[in-house]
Design an enzyme around this catalytic site. Structure first.
Site, PDB file in Angstrom:
ATOM      1  N   LEU A 193      22.754  17.172  21.015  1.00 39.51           N
ATOM      2  CA  LEU A 193      21.141  17.281  21.033  1.00 39.51           C
ATOM      3  C   LEU A 193      20.474  16.549  21.835  1.00 39.51           C
ATOM      4  O   LEU A 193      19.697  16.888  22.464  1.00 39.51           O
ATOM      5  CB  LEU A 193      20.559  17.454  19.518  1.00 39.51           C
ATOM      6  CG  LEU A 193      19.697  18.632  19.189  1.00 39.51           C
ATOM      7  CD1 LEU A 193      20.242  20.208  19.846  1.00 39.51           C
ATOM      8  CD2 LEU A 193      19.221  18.823  17.885  1.00 39.51           C
TER       9      LEU A 193
ATOM     10  N   ALA B 164      24.375  23.065  20.605  1.00 34.28           N
ATOM     11  CA  ALA B 164      24.662  22.182  21.544  1.00 34.28           C
ATOM     12  C   ALA B 164      26.201  21.458  21.138  1.00 34.28           C
ATOM     13  O   ALA B 164      26.014  21.355  19.965  1.00 34.28           O
ATOM     14  CB  ALA B 164      23.982  21.185  22.425  1.00 34.28           C
TER      15      ALA B 164
ATOM     16  N   LYS C 125      16.183  25.585   5.617  1.00 32.11           N
ATOM     17  CA  LYS C 125      17.362  25.352   6.547  1.00 32.11           C
ATOM     18  C   LYS C 125      18.169  24.552   5.337  1.00 32.11           C
ATOM     19  O   LYS C 125      19.454  24.855   5.653  1.00 32.11           O
ATOM     20  CB  LYS C 125      17.138  24.362   7.809  1.00 32.11           C
ATOM     21  CG  LYS C 125      18.251  24.692   8.581  1.00 32.11           C
ATOM     22  CD  LYS C 125      18.084  24.006  10.120  1.00 32.11           C
ATOM     23  CE  LYS C 125      19.125  24.179  10.887  1.00 32.11           C
ATOM     24  NZ  LYS C 125      19.142  23.104  11.646  1.00 32.11           N
TER      25      LYS C 125
ATOM     26  N   ASN D 293      19.083  16.990  10.789  1.00 29.40           N
ATOM     27  CA  ASN D 293      19.306  18.195   9.983  1.00 29.40           C
ATOM     28  C   ASN D 293      19.085  17.516   8.399  1.00 29.40           C
ATOM     29  O   ASN D 293      19.227  16.299   8.327  1.00 29.40           O
ATOM     30  CB  ASN D 293      20.755  18.591  10.046  1.00 29.40           C
ATOM     31  CG  ASN D 293      20.861  20.204  10.023  1.00 29.40           C
ATOM     32  OD1 ASN D 293      19.871  20.848   9.547  1.00 29.40           O
ATOM     33  ND2 ASN D 293      22.010  20.791  10.458  1.00 29.40           N
TER      34      ASN D 293
ATOM     35  N   GLY E 102      20.199   8.243  21.407  1.00 32.98           N
ATOM     36  CA  GLY E 102      21.849   9.070  21.120  1.00 32.98           C
ATOM     37  C   GLY E 102      21.842  10.025  22.175  1.00 32.98           C
ATOM     38  O   GLY E 102      20.647  10.794  22.534  1.00 32.98           O
ATOM     39  N   ALA E 103      22.731   9.910  23.210  1.00 36.12           N
ATOM     40  CA  ALA E 103      22.975  10.858  23.954  1.00 36.12           C
ATOM     41  C   ALA E 103      24.146  11.664  23.751  1.00 36.12           C
ATOM     42  O   ALA E 103      25.255  11.780  24.525  1.00 36.12           O
ATOM     43  CB  ALA E 103      23.196   9.961  25.374  1.00 36.12           C
TER      44      ALA E 103
HETATM   45  P1  NAP Z   1      26.235  13.978  18.172  1.00 34.23           P
HETATM   46  O1  NAP Z   1      26.518  14.774  19.238  1.00 34.23           O
HETATM   47  O2  NAP Z   1      27.425  13.356  17.437  1.00 34.23           O
HETATM   48  O3  NAP Z   1      25.312  12.858  18.680  1.00 34.23           O
HETATM   49  C1  NAP Z   1      24.903  11.596  18.210  1.00 34.23           C
HETATM   50  C2  NAP Z   1      24.560  10.642  19.137  1.00 34.23           C
HETATM   51  O4  NAP Z   1      23.902   9.720  18.517  1.00 34.23           O
HETATM   52  C3  NAP Z   1      25.677  10.100  19.714  1.00 34.23           C
HETATM   53  O5  NAP Z   1      25.765  10.143  20.931  1.00 34.23           O
HETATM   54  C4  NAP Z   1      25.891   8.570  19.048  1.00 34.23           C
HETATM   55  O6  NAP Z   1      26.521   7.691  20.041  1.00 34.23           O
HETATM   56  C5  NAP Z   1      24.472   8.368  18.993  1.00 34.23           C
HETATM   57  N1  NAP Z   1      24.188   7.080  18.127  1.00 34.23           N
HETATM   58  C6  NAP Z   1      24.508   6.766  16.971  1.00 34.23           C
HETATM   59  N2  NAP Z   1      23.968   5.869  16.362  1.00 34.23           N
HETATM   60  C7  NAP Z   1      23.100   5.390  17.609  1.00 34.23           C
HETATM   61  C8  NAP Z   1      22.419   4.019  18.003  1.00 34.23           C
HETATM   62  N3  NAP Z   1      22.447   3.108  16.795  1.00 34.23           N
HETATM   63  N4  NAP Z   1      21.677   4.015  19.103  1.00 34.23           N
HETATM   64  C9  NAP Z   1      22.150   4.762  19.902  1.00 34.23           C
HETATM   65  N5  NAP Z   1      22.744   6.106  19.792  1.00 34.23           N
HETATM   66  C10 NAP Z   1      23.469   6.161  18.589  1.00 34.23           C
HETATM   67  O7  NAP Z   1      25.250  14.496  17.239  1.00 34.23           O
HETATM   68  P2  NAP Z   1      24.310  15.989  17.270  1.00 34.23           P
HETATM   69  O8  NAP Z   1      25.213  17.247  17.123  1.00 34.23           O
HETATM   70  O9  NAP Z   1      23.448  15.768  18.596  1.00 34.23           O
HETATM   71  O10 NAP Z   1      23.334  15.921  16.227  1.00 34.23           O
HETATM   72  C11 NAP Z   1      22.165  15.181  15.790  1.00 34.23           C
HETATM   73  C12 NAP Z   1      21.291  15.520  15.081  1.00 34.23           C
HETATM   74  O11 NAP Z   1      20.735  16.998  15.325  1.00 34.23           O
HETATM   75  C13 NAP Z   1      21.793  15.859  13.478  1.00 34.23           C
HETATM   76  O12 NAP Z   1      21.232  15.632  12.535  1.00 34.23           O
HETATM   77  C14 NAP Z   1      22.309  17.298  13.750  1.00 34.23           C
HETATM   78  O13 NAP Z   1      22.667  18.053  12.493  1.00 34.23           O
HETATM   79  C15 NAP Z   1      21.288  18.092  14.262  1.00 34.23           C
HETATM   80  N6  NAP Z   1      21.396  19.123  15.064  1.00 34.23           N
HETATM   81  C16 NAP Z   1      22.249  19.245  15.801  1.00 34.23           C
HETATM   82  C17 NAP Z   1      22.578  20.615  16.497  1.00 34.23           C
HETATM   83  C18 NAP Z   1      23.544  20.787  17.622  1.00 34.23           C
HETATM   84  O14 NAP Z   1      23.765  21.839  17.859  1.00 34.23           O
HETATM   85  N7  NAP Z   1      24.328  19.938  17.986  1.00 34.23           N
HETATM   86  C19 NAP Z   1      21.698  21.544  16.203  1.00 34.23           C
HETATM   87  C20 NAP Z   1      20.592  21.300  15.159  1.00 34.23           C
HETATM   88  C21 NAP Z   1      20.450  20.143  14.701  1.00 34.23           C
HETATM   89  P3  NAP Z   1      27.953   7.558  20.275  1.00 34.23           P
HETATM   90  O15 NAP Z   1      27.895   8.669  21.529  1.00 34.23           O
HETATM   91  O16 NAP Z   1      27.984   6.152  20.818  1.00 34.23           O
HETATM   92  O17 NAP Z   1      28.856   7.965  19.331  1.00 34.23           O
END
Ligand code: NAP
Length: 319
Positions: free
Chosen positions: A25, A144, A198, A118, A21-22
């Site tokens: 985070l 992020a 959390k 999360n 997952g790029a």
């Molecule tokens: P995000 O920006 O939506 O990124 C998720 C990534 O996963 C997307 O790039 C998506 O690909 C990829 N993905 C989904 N299915 C996949 C698969 N089968 N193979 C490869 N890649 C796949 O999400 P995020 O904000 O980083 O959050 C990730 C987790 O961290 C969540 O549970 C969130 O609650 C937690 N979290 C996030 C933050 C934050 O600040 N962002 C902070 C704390 C916790 P596509 O680009 O192709 O859609």
């Protein structure tokens, strides 16, 4: 033999970080690990996403205080052939189990799998899928977001706690890499306490911000609703054997609301952008735990119901 080998005859090659997952985070971790000179490989969703990444130039951009730096990082899909020794799962909770299942044949018997999701629920599902391999749960307060595809903004410095519910021994090589990459972290035997706390904070704040259409600080106008939810969540945490996570929950919720008054919660932002939320791993998990423990939490359950209806009215999934 190279000059480097002669200088460090006993140095073993660094373990590669495979990052599933790029997104926000995943990009934040990948760029900081790559910046520290550590080997990183991205695992993208499918061939179309891989082609898009390659067409973009096979690099991720990290934006920190308006400084943009590009980091070339190789990428592949799940059906690559290299065995995986260390996997960072950085997709959303609702994608985690299926995404890891596709990679299971490539995980070595000694692989470490780190879960950044999360809420609760997805971690147990992934751990069961990959056992007996080591599964490390993480809880992060870093922030992020994606400004565009392959471009991540480091929006809030924070801290990441990591732990293994089966084995309290710290994985020193892995933690050394985080230190080298400047990722603030701590190994904790109480990772479940952190995740439950959390989860409870998220359940008391995020759904209400969606339903009242407000920033976190807007909840100061709904003190009774917040207090009632905290009372029920406290009772549930105690019933679930999480007294430390339950301790002073209401004061902590009020502290977070005040400290983040100007922010929109992550669930608010997901709904505002028409994205699927992680409700099933927050209120969904809490409601299921209450049923299992015969704990009555009518206001939390009503909140769950109202949120599901709100999401359905917007054409969004509530699972
Ligand atoms: P995000 O920006 O939506 O990124 C998720 C990534 O996963 C997307 O790039 C998506 O690909 C990829 N993905 C989904 N299915 C996949 C698969 N089968 N193979 C490869 N890649 C796949 O999400 P995020 O904000 O980083 O959050 C990730 C987790 O961290 C969540 O549970 C969130 O609650 C937690 N979290 C996030 C933050 C934050 O600040 N962002 C902070 C704390 C916790 P596509 O680009 O192709 O859609």
């Amino acid at each position: 033999m190279s000059d480097r080998d002669l200088l460090h005859p006993l140095a073993s090659p660094a373990t590669a970080w495979h990052i599933l997952g790029a997104g926000s985070l995943g990009g934040l971790w990948a760029t900081r690990l790559a910046r520290a000179g550590l080997p990183v490989r991205l695992i993208l969703r499918d061939a179309a996403r891989l082609a898009a990444y390659r067409a973009h130039g096979s690099h991720l951009t990290l934006i920190e205080q308006d400084r943009c730096v590009q980091w070339p990082i190789p990428a592949e899909t799940a059906d690559g052939s290299e065995p995986i020794e260390r996997l960072l799962v950085a997709c959303k909770a609702y994608d985690a189990e299926q995404a890891v299942a596709a990679l299971r044949p490539r995980l070595s018997a000694q692989a470490d799998v780190i879960l950044l999701q999360n809420g609760l629920g997805s971690q147990e599902a992934v751990a069961a899928l990959i056992q007996p391999r080591r599964c490390i749960f993480a809880s992060s307060t870093e922030g992020a977001f994606r400004e565009a595809d392959w471009q991540v903004r480091f929006a809030g410095h924070g801290f990441t706690w990591l732990g293994d519910v089966q084995d309290p021994a710290a994985p020193t090589a892995l933690l050394d890499d985080l230190h080298t990459a400047g990722i603030s972290h701590e190994w904790t035997p109480d990772i479940l306490t952190r995740l439950w706390r959390k989860l409870a904070l998220n359940c008391a704040i995020n759904p209400l911000t969606v339903l009242h259409d407000c920033r976190n600080g807007g909840l100061l106008e709904h003190p009774c609703e917040v207090a009632t939810l905290c009372q029920e969540l406290t009772e549930l945490l105690q019933r679930c054997g999480q007294p430390v996570a339950a301790h002073d929950l209401h004061s902590d919720v009020l502290r977070v609301i005040q400290a983040t008054a100007a922010n929109y919660s992550s669930m608010y932002q997901d709904v505002a952008h028409g994205r699927r939320t992680e409700i099933a791993y927050l209120l969904g998990y809490v409601s299921a735990a209450a049923r299992r423990h015969h704990c009555t939490i009518p206001h939390v359950q009503q909140l769950h119901h109202r949120l599901c209806q709100h999401l359905a009215a917007k054409g969004l999934r509530s699972d």
